[in-house]
Motif scaffolding. Sequence first.
Motif, PDB file in Angstrom:
ATOM      1  N   PHE A   1       0.831  -1.205   0.000  1.00 33.41           N
ATOM      2  CA  PHE A   1       0.000   0.000   0.000  1.00 33.41           C
ATOM      3  C   PHE A   1       0.871   1.263   0.000  1.00 33.41           C
ATOM      4  CE2 PHE A   1      -2.415   3.331   2.135  1.00 33.41           C
ATOM      5  CZ  PHE A   1      -3.605   3.304   1.439  1.00 33.41           C
TER       6      PHE A   1
ATOM      7  N   TYR B   1       0.773  -0.256 -10.214  1.00 32.71           N
ATOM      8  CA  TYR B   1       0.665  -1.658  -9.811  1.00 32.71           C
ATOM      9  C   TYR B   1       1.853  -2.462 -10.367  1.00 32.71           C
ATOM     10  CZ  TYR B   1      -4.291  -1.163  -8.344  1.00 32.71           C
ATOM     11  OH  TYR B   1      -5.454  -0.809  -7.715  1.00 32.71           O
TER      12      TYR B   1
ATOM     13  N   GLY C   1      -1.681  -9.617  -9.774  1.00 27.98           N
ATOM     14  CA  GLY C   1      -2.861 -10.077  -9.045  1.00 27.98           C
ATOM     15  C   GLY C   1      -2.667  -9.970  -7.534  1.00 27.98           C
TER      16      GLY C   1
ATOM     17  N   MET D   1      -2.970  -6.358  -6.569  1.00 25.87           N
ATOM     18  CA  MET D   1      -4.391  -5.961  -6.547  1.00 25.87           C
ATOM     19  C   MET D   1      -5.053  -6.460  -5.266  1.00 25.87           C
ATOM     20  SD  MET D   1      -5.267  -6.738 -10.541  1.00 25.87           S
ATOM     21  CE  MET D   1      -7.005  -6.920 -10.299  1.00 25.87           C
ATOM     22  N   SER D   2      -4.765  -7.704  -4.931  1.00 23.57           N
ATOM     23  CA  SER D   2      -5.386  -8.305  -3.750  1.00 23.57           C
ATOM     24  C   SER D   2      -4.959  -7.581  -2.477  1.00 23.57           C
ATOM     25  CB  SER D   2      -4.995  -9.777  -3.715  1.00 23.57           C
ATOM     26  OG  SER D   2      -5.350 -10.344  -2.494  1.00 23.57           O
ATOM     27  N   ARG D   3      -3.650  -7.353  -2.349  1.00 22.08           N
ATOM     28  CA  ARG D   3      -3.166  -6.692  -1.132  1.00 22.08           C
ATOM     29  C   ARG D   3      -3.710  -5.275  -1.008  1.00 22.08           C
ATOM     30  NH1 ARG D   3       3.284  -8.225  -0.976  1.00 22.08           N
ATOM     31  NH2 ARG D   3       3.033 -10.455  -0.634  1.00 22.08           N
TER      32      ARG D   3
ATOM     33  N   CYS E   1      -6.431  -4.064  -2.249  1.00 18.99           N
ATOM     34  CA  CYS E   1      -7.869  -4.093  -1.972  1.00 18.99           C
ATOM     35  C   CYS E   1      -8.129  -4.362  -0.494  1.00 18.99           C
ATOM     36  CB  CYS E   1      -8.514  -5.161  -2.850  1.00 18.99           C
ATOM     37  SG  CYS E   1     -10.288  -5.036  -2.920  1.00 18.99           S
ATOM     38  N   TYR E   2      -7.442  -5.377   0.041  1.00  8.91           N
ATOM     39  CA  TYR E   2      -7.607  -5.678   1.475  1.00  8.91           C
ATOM     40  C   TYR E   2      -7.162  -4.505   2.332  1.00  8.91           C
ATOM     41  CZ  TYR E   2      -8.573 -10.646   0.648  1.00  8.91           C
ATOM     42  OH  TYR E   2      -9.147 -11.831   0.268  1.00  8.91           O
TER      43      TYR E   2
ATOM     44  N   ARG F   1     -11.529 -11.594  -9.441  1.00 11.51           N
ATOM     45  CA  ARG F   1     -12.184 -11.248  -8.179  1.00 11.51           C
ATOM     46  C   ARG F   1     -12.708  -9.826  -8.275  1.00 11.51           C
ATOM     47  NH1 ARG F   1     -11.809 -13.281  -3.283  1.00 11.51           N
ATOM     48  NH2 ARG F   1     -11.352 -11.233  -2.433  1.00 11.51           N
TER      49      ARG F   1
ATOM     50  N   PRO G   1     -14.055  -7.218  -6.330  1.00  7.86           N
ATOM     51  CA  PRO G   1     -13.615  -5.987  -5.658  1.00  7.86           C
ATOM     52  C   PRO G   1     -12.212  -5.561  -6.099  1.00  7.86           C
ATOM     53  CG  PRO G   1     -14.462  -7.596  -4.068  1.00  7.86           C
ATOM     54  CD  PRO G   1     -14.341  -8.293  -5.377  1.00  7.86           C
ATOM     55  N   GLU G   2     -11.329  -6.542  -6.269  1.00  9.01           N
ATOM     56  CA  GLU G   2      -9.961  -6.205  -6.665  1.00  9.01           C
ATOM     57  C   GLU G   2      -9.937  -5.628  -8.082  1.00  9.01           C
ATOM     58  OE1 GLU G   2      -8.629 -10.136  -4.203  1.00  9.01           O
ATOM     59  OE2 GLU G   2      -7.820  -9.864  -6.208  1.00  9.01           O
TER      60      GLU G   2
ATOM     61  N   ALA H   1     -11.356  -2.109  -8.069  1.00  6.35           N
ATOM     62  CA  ALA H   1     -10.403  -1.152  -7.496  1.00  6.35           C
ATOM     63  C   ALA H   1      -9.324  -0.812  -8.512  1.00  6.35           C
ATOM     64  CB  ALA H   1      -9.780  -1.734  -6.232  1.00  6.35           C
ATOM     65  N   ALA H   2      -8.801  -1.852  -9.182  1.00 11.12           N
ATOM     66  CA  ALA H   2      -7.760  -1.617 -10.185  1.00 11.12           C
ATOM     67  C   ALA H   2      -8.323  -0.823 -11.361  1.00 11.12           C
ATOM     68  CB  ALA H   2      -7.198  -2.953 -10.663  1.00 11.12           C
TER      69      ALA H   2
ATOM     70  N   GLU I   1      -5.517   1.139 -13.610  1.00  9.98           N
ATOM     71  CA  GLU I   1      -4.307   0.309 -13.630  1.00  9.98           C
ATOM     72  C   GLU I   1      -4.442  -0.937 -14.494  1.00  9.98           C
ATOM     73  OE1 GLU I   1      -1.344   0.637 -12.269  1.00  9.98           O
ATOM     74  OE2 GLU I   1      -1.539   2.303 -10.884  1.00  9.98           O
TER      75      GLU I   1
ATOM     76  N   GLN J   1     -15.569   1.829  -4.765  1.00 14.73           N
ATOM     77  CA  GLN J   1     -14.109   1.735  -4.923  1.00 14.73           C
ATOM     78  C   GLN J   1     -13.526   3.078  -5.350  1.00 14.73           C
ATOM     79  OE1 GLN J   1     -12.109  -0.542  -4.070  1.00 14.73           O
ATOM     80  NE2 GLN J   1     -13.542  -2.181  -3.615  1.00 14.73           N
TER      81      GLN J   1
ATOM     82  N   GLU K   1       1.291 -13.389   5.343  1.00 14.57           N
ATOM     83  CA  GLU K   1      -0.084 -13.050   4.992  1.00 14.57           C
ATOM     84  C   GLU K   1      -0.718 -14.265   4.334  1.00 14.57           C
ATOM     85  OE1 GLU K   1      -2.201  -9.971   1.838  1.00 14.57           O
ATOM     86  OE2 GLU K   1      -0.048 -10.239   1.907  1.00 14.57           O
TER      87      GLU K   1
ATOM     88  N   LEU L   1      -3.142 -15.492   1.959  1.00 13.73           N
ATOM     89  CA  LEU L   1      -3.936 -14.906   0.886  1.00 13.73           C
ATOM     90  C   LEU L   1      -5.151 -15.763   0.553  1.00 13.73           C
ATOM     91  CD1 LEU L   1      -1.186 -13.607  -1.521  1.00 13.73           C
ATOM     92  CD2 LEU L   1      -2.658 -12.291  -0.009  1.00 13.73           C
TER      93      LEU L   1
END
Lengths: 196, 229
Positions: free
Chosen positions: A151, A161, A173, A176-178, A180-181, B12, B14-15, B18-19, B24, B50, B165, B167
Amino acid sequence: MPVVSAPPAPAAPSDDALLERFAAGDTAALGELFRRYRAVAYRVAYRLLGREPDALDAVQDGFVKALLHLGKFRGKSSFKTWLLRIVSNAALDVGRQRKRDSWNHPAAAAAPPAHAGKPETAADAELDRADLRRAIDAALAQLPPAQRQTFVLHVDGEMSYREVADALGISIGTVMSRLCYARQKLKTLLADRVAP
Amino acid sequence: MTAPAQPDPPGRLPELLAAYADGELDAAARERVERWLADHPEAREQLQAQRELSPENWRLWQSAEPPAPSEAAWAAVRGSVEGEVCNPPAEDAGPGRRKRLGLWAAGGVAAAAAVAVAWWAVRNPAAPPVPNPEPPRPVPEVVRGAEPAQAEVAALPIASDDDVELLRVPGGAVGWLVAGTHPLPDVLVLAGPDDVELGDLDPDEWPDGGPKMITGPGDAPMIFTTKGR
């Protein structure tokens, strides 16, 4: 009367040109690279550590490692990406060390941040900023380090990204995942600070 | 003829949103998301969420810029960087080697001192004898000289549970996949077989059997295992 226009300012040398000059022993090139990236490196390190002296330590460590290991860099990404990867890793190391120190010296770790002791006569705006910084530090500290690093590199390092993925050696990917969380969690943690 | 509606989002949701909101996605992914949004107008609310999330965080961040270091602080950092980069320690003089050089240096100094004392005694026979002249004792000097080298051995960073983490854990049969940031700032250099001296097997020290290695405190770590039978 003829109008004499000023000659155009010479274009700033590219990072690659500065790195070549540095490799040839030109320390002025090192100074130029330092001036160019010190602010963004510091911003990233500060967001990961929350204290100016620690952030400056991480910046110093990052510049030293980045410049001493240019052989590993080999221009696969931009110098900024390479530098911020190392600075952010150095910052996480400093943070881990600080955590270990806090186990051994809990009193020192509990000391208030430098800006907490400012006199009450300081401008309200500065106090608000300091308060906001503390809130952000506390929220960021609740993210797992990998999410926090991703972030901060994106937001404070102003990296795309793709650049973050290159810097951390992960897929788009995963970036994007990190992100978003991290955003969802920060939104919850800073709910009272985020304007509706 | 129109293309059939896409039942699932291309990834996915939401991801992706957001992108997409961040601008992006590459052209192909952007087009897929736009096609999916056209088929699922109800998802536009999520996209808007988002969009609001990202700029709000940015504005929040910008209003809480870190305190700017003074020019003196920057000058100190730059000076340190320049000092370390332009005068780096010799690459091949790692802590272990520095320690070993220190041992030789300490031994050399002790030997030189012994020679000097002997030479002085021969050249000055009238001088009163040194009471109980003790021979030079290099061993204690060596031990004292080794202390700084031990202090140079950095603690090996180890990842803790909050450094990793989780995932995604698909299904119960595939076990756990832990993905995290590599805890080491750089490649960990391990010692190879040529870097250690193997002594006799010492059953007291290694009840299960194993090599007795002669190592210094600054030497690189090494991983070894018994050979399968």
